[in-house]
Scaffold this motif. Sequence first.
Motif, PDB file in Angstrom:
ATOM      1  N   TRP A  28       6.960  -0.028 -12.411  1.00 14.72           N
ATOM      2  CA  TRP A  28       6.448   1.143 -13.146  1.00 14.72           C
ATOM      3  C   TRP A  28       7.127   1.194 -14.497  1.00 14.72           C
ATOM      4  N   THR A  29       6.440   0.713 -15.529  1.00 13.95           N
ATOM      5  CA  THR A  29       7.033   0.635 -16.856  1.00 13.95           C
ATOM      6  C   THR A  29       5.926   0.749 -17.897  1.00 13.95           C
ATOM      7  N   ALA A  30       6.298   0.777 -19.164  1.00  9.76           N
ATOM      8  CA  ALA A  30       5.316   0.974 -20.234  1.00  9.76           C
ATOM      9  C   ALA A  30       4.697  -0.362 -20.624  1.00  9.76           C
ATOM     10  N   LYS A  31       3.476  -0.604 -20.147  1.00  5.93           N
ATOM     11  CA  LYS A  31       2.736  -1.814 -20.490  1.00  5.93           C
ATOM     12  C   LYS A  31       1.270  -1.433 -20.687  1.00  5.93           C
ATOM     13  N   HIS A  32       0.764  -1.592 -21.902  1.00  7.94           N
ATOM     14  CA  HIS A  32      -0.606  -1.161 -22.194  1.00  7.94           C
ATOM     15  C   HIS A  32      -1.606  -1.975 -21.374  1.00  7.94           C
ATOM     16  N   GLY A  33      -2.488  -1.263 -20.646  1.00  8.74           N
ATOM     17  CA  GLY A  33      -3.546  -1.909 -19.887  1.00  8.74           C
ATOM     18  C   GLY A  33      -3.129  -2.455 -18.540  1.00  8.74           C
ATOM     19  N   THR A  34      -1.817  -2.474 -18.250  1.00  8.53           N
ATOM     20  CA  THR A  34      -1.343  -3.085 -17.005  1.00  8.53           C
ATOM     21  C   THR A  34      -1.906  -2.393 -15.782  1.00  8.53           C
ATOM     22  N   TYR A  35      -1.881  -1.082 -15.758  1.00  7.29           N
ATOM     23  CA  TYR A  35      -2.219  -0.352 -14.538  1.00  7.29           C
ATOM     24  C   TYR A  35      -3.729  -0.210 -14.342  1.00  7.29           C
ATOM     25  N   TYR A  36      -4.493  -0.244 -15.426  1.00  6.41           N
ATOM     26  CA  TYR A  36      -5.948  -0.298 -15.283  1.00  6.41           C
ATOM     27  C   TYR A  36      -6.350  -1.608 -14.598  1.00  6.41           C
ATOM     28  N   ASP A  37      -5.819  -2.717 -15.099  1.00  5.80           N
ATOM     29  CA  ASP A  37      -6.140  -4.025 -14.508  1.00  5.80           C
ATOM     30  C   ASP A  37      -5.620  -4.120 -13.073  1.00  5.80           C
ATOM     31  N   TRP A  38      -4.458  -3.531 -12.813  1.00  6.11           N
ATOM     32  CA  TRP A  38      -3.865  -3.593 -11.474  1.00  6.11           C
ATOM     33  C   TRP A  38      -4.713  -2.814 -10.465  1.00  6.11           C
ATOM     34  N   ALA A  39      -5.161  -1.625 -10.839  1.00  4.67           N
ATOM     35  CA  ALA A  39      -5.862  -0.752  -9.888  1.00  4.67           C
ATOM     36  C   ALA A  39      -7.300  -1.187  -9.642  1.00  4.67           C
ATOM     37  N   THR A 109       2.087   4.707 -24.506  1.00  2.00           N
ATOM     38  CA  THR A 109       1.981   3.248 -24.626  1.00  2.00           C
ATOM     39  C   THR A 109       1.476   2.587 -23.347  1.00  2.00           C
ATOM     40  N   GLY A 110       1.015   3.378 -22.387  1.00  2.00           N
ATOM     41  CA  GLY A 110       0.312   2.786 -21.254  1.00  2.00           C
ATOM     42  C   GLY A 110       0.894   3.009 -19.881  1.00  2.00           C
ATOM     43  N   GLN A 111       1.973   3.785 -19.777  1.00  2.00           N
ATOM     44  CA  GLN A 111       2.579   3.991 -18.456  1.00  2.00           C
ATOM     45  C   GLN A 111       1.902   5.168 -17.755  1.00  2.00           C
ATOM     46  N   LYS A 112       0.703   4.911 -17.266  1.00  2.00           N
ATOM     47  CA  LYS A 112      -0.055   5.914 -16.512  1.00  2.00           C
ATOM     48  C   LYS A 112      -1.057   5.189 -15.633  1.00  2.00           C
ATOM     49  N   LEU A 113      -1.417   5.862 -14.537  1.00  2.00           N
ATOM     50  CA  LEU A 113      -2.233   5.225 -13.504  1.00  2.00           C
ATOM     51  C   LEU A 113      -3.217   6.234 -12.933  1.00  2.00           C
ATOM     52  N   VAL A 114      -4.477   5.808 -12.785  1.00  2.00           N
ATOM     53  CA  VAL A 114      -5.464   6.602 -12.059  1.00  2.00           C
ATOM     54  C   VAL A 114      -6.031   5.727 -10.951  1.00  2.00           C
ATOM     55  N   VAL A 115      -6.086   6.274  -9.741  1.00  2.00           N
ATOM     56  CA  VAL A 115      -6.655   5.539  -8.613  1.00  2.00           C
ATOM     57  C   VAL A 115      -7.763   6.375  -7.988  1.00  2.00           C
ATOM     58  N   LEU A 116      -8.778   5.685  -7.530  1.00  2.00           N
ATOM     59  CA  LEU A 116      -9.897   6.332  -6.841  1.00  2.00           C
ATOM     60  C   LEU A 116      -9.834   5.985  -5.369  1.00  2.00           C
ATOM     61  N   VAL A 117      -9.681   7.010  -4.543  1.00  2.00           N
ATOM     62  CA  VAL A 117      -9.660   6.818  -3.091  1.00  2.00           C
ATOM     63  C   VAL A 117     -11.103   6.949  -2.596  1.00  2.00           C
ATOM     64  N   VAL A 118     -11.645   5.844  -2.097  1.00  2.00           N
ATOM     65  CA  VAL A 118     -13.077   5.781  -1.794  1.00  2.00           C
ATOM     66  C   VAL A 118     -13.383   6.115  -0.355  1.00  2.00           C
ATOM     67  N   HIS A 119     -12.653   5.515   0.585  1.00  2.00           N
ATOM     68  CA  HIS A 119     -12.990   5.652   1.995  1.00  2.00           C
ATOM     69  C   HIS A 119     -11.770   6.086   2.798  1.00  2.00           C
ATOM     70  N   ASP A 120     -12.043   6.710   3.920  1.00  2.00           N
ATOM     71  CA  ASP A 120     -11.008   6.943   4.919  1.00  2.00           C
ATOM     72  C   ASP A 120     -10.858   5.708   5.777  1.00  2.00           C
ATOM     73  N   HIS A 121      -9.677   5.549   6.383  1.00  2.00           N
ATOM     74  CA  HIS A 121      -9.526   4.539   7.418  1.00  2.00           C
ATOM     75  C   HIS A 121     -10.339   4.971   8.631  1.00  2.00           C
ATOM     76  N   PRO A 122     -10.766   4.028   9.442  1.00  2.00           N
ATOM     77  CA  PRO A 122     -11.733   4.349  10.504  1.00  2.00           C
ATOM     78  C   PRO A 122     -11.157   5.114  11.683  1.00  2.00           C
ATOM     79  N   ILE A 123     -10.883   6.406  11.468  1.00  4.35           N
ATOM     80  CA  ILE A 123     -10.488   7.288  12.569  1.00  4.35           C
ATOM     81  C   ILE A 123     -11.769   7.934  13.101  1.00  4.35           C
ATOM     82  N   PRO A 124     -12.027   7.893  14.394  1.00  2.00           N
ATOM     83  CA  PRO A 124     -13.304   8.387  14.916  1.00  2.00           C
ATOM     84  C   PRO A 124     -13.542   9.843  14.522  1.00  2.00           C
ATOM     85  N   PRO A 125     -14.679  10.156  13.863  1.00  2.00           N
ATOM     86  CA  PRO A 125     -14.970  11.525  13.446  1.00  2.00           C
ATOM     87  C   PRO A 125     -15.535  12.333  14.601  1.00  2.00           C
ATOM     88  N   PRO A 126     -15.461  13.665  14.532  1.00  5.32           N
ATOM     89  CA  PRO A 126     -16.112  14.492  15.554  1.00  5.32           C
ATOM     90  C   PRO A 126     -17.621  14.387  15.409  1.00  5.32           C
TER      91      PRO A 126
END
Length: 271
Positions: A28-39, A109-126
Motif C-alpha cells: 500500500w503505497t503511492a503509485k499512480h494507476g497501480t491499484y486500478y490495474d490491480w483490482a 498521486t494514486g494511493q487509493k483503491l475502489v473495489v466492486l463486490v459482485v457476488h456472495d459466496h455460495p451460502i444456501p439462501p432461504p
Amino acid sequence: MFCFVLVMVLMGCCCSAKIYKVGDSKGWTAKHGTYYDWAKRKEFQVGDSLMFQYDGNVNDVTQVSSRLEYQFCNSLSPKAVYNTGHDVVTLTEPGYHFFITSNNSQCVTGQKLVVLVVHDHPIPPPPPPRKIFPFGKDYKVGDSNEWRVPEESDFYSKWSEEKQFHVGDNLLFYYNDQVDDVLEINSNLEFKSCETTSPVAVHNAGQDLIRLTKPGVRYFITSKIGHCEAGLKLRVEVRPLSKSVPKKMQLSPFDRFINWLHESFRPHPHH
C-alpha cells in the motif's frame, strides 16, 4: 448425524473466502494507476478480505463512503480508519468499497483503491417468498479489451452480436475512470449521434455492474469527446425469460445432497 453433516457442508461453503494482499509485492503505497490495474483483474465476493501492508508512520487506510470522497481524497468524514501497518479488512456487503490514505499528497498521486463486490459466496439462501430473476450470466464488456476506445470502430457491435443477453444477466464495465465513463441513453438516434445531453444513467466508478431487468434494447456510450465517435459505444438486445419453464426445476448439487440426507436418515415404519 444429519446435523453434523449439514454443519460440515456449510463450513465448507463458507471457507472459500479469499484474502487479497493489496498491491501484491508493492503493498500500500503511492503509485499512480497501480491499484486500478490491480483490482480490475480480480472478482471480489462478500466474505473476502483485503490485506493492507504499509509503513504506519507515514500512512494509514481510510475507508470513505462515497465516490466523491474517493475521487477528491477527502478523508474528513471516514467510514473507518486503520493504522496498524498490517490491516485486514473484510468485505461484508456487496457494492462499491472505497479506500484512500489520509496522507493527501500520497492519495493525490494514486494511493487509493475502489473495489466492486459482485457476488456472495455460495451460502444456501432461504426459499424466496415470490418469483425472482434466476441467476443470470455476467458479461465483462469487451472481454480482455474492457471498456476503452477500440482499434476497430465496430468492435463492440461485433462483441454484442456474438452474445445472447437475457433478463437477469449483468454487464460488467471495467475502465480507467480518469479517461472514460459509461452513459446509458434512451434511443437509437442518440446512440448513432453520440448524444450525451439526456442520459438515463451515468456510471463513473471504473468498475460498474449494470443489471438487465427487462427485455428490449439498451444503449451505452461514453461522454468523453471523440471516444464515442471512435467506437466506444454498445448496443445490447435483451431477450425475455424463456416461457417454457420445466414443471420440475433442476435441483442444485447441494439441494440433491440435502434430499439424500433426508431420505437416508428419516425414521421408517417397521413392518
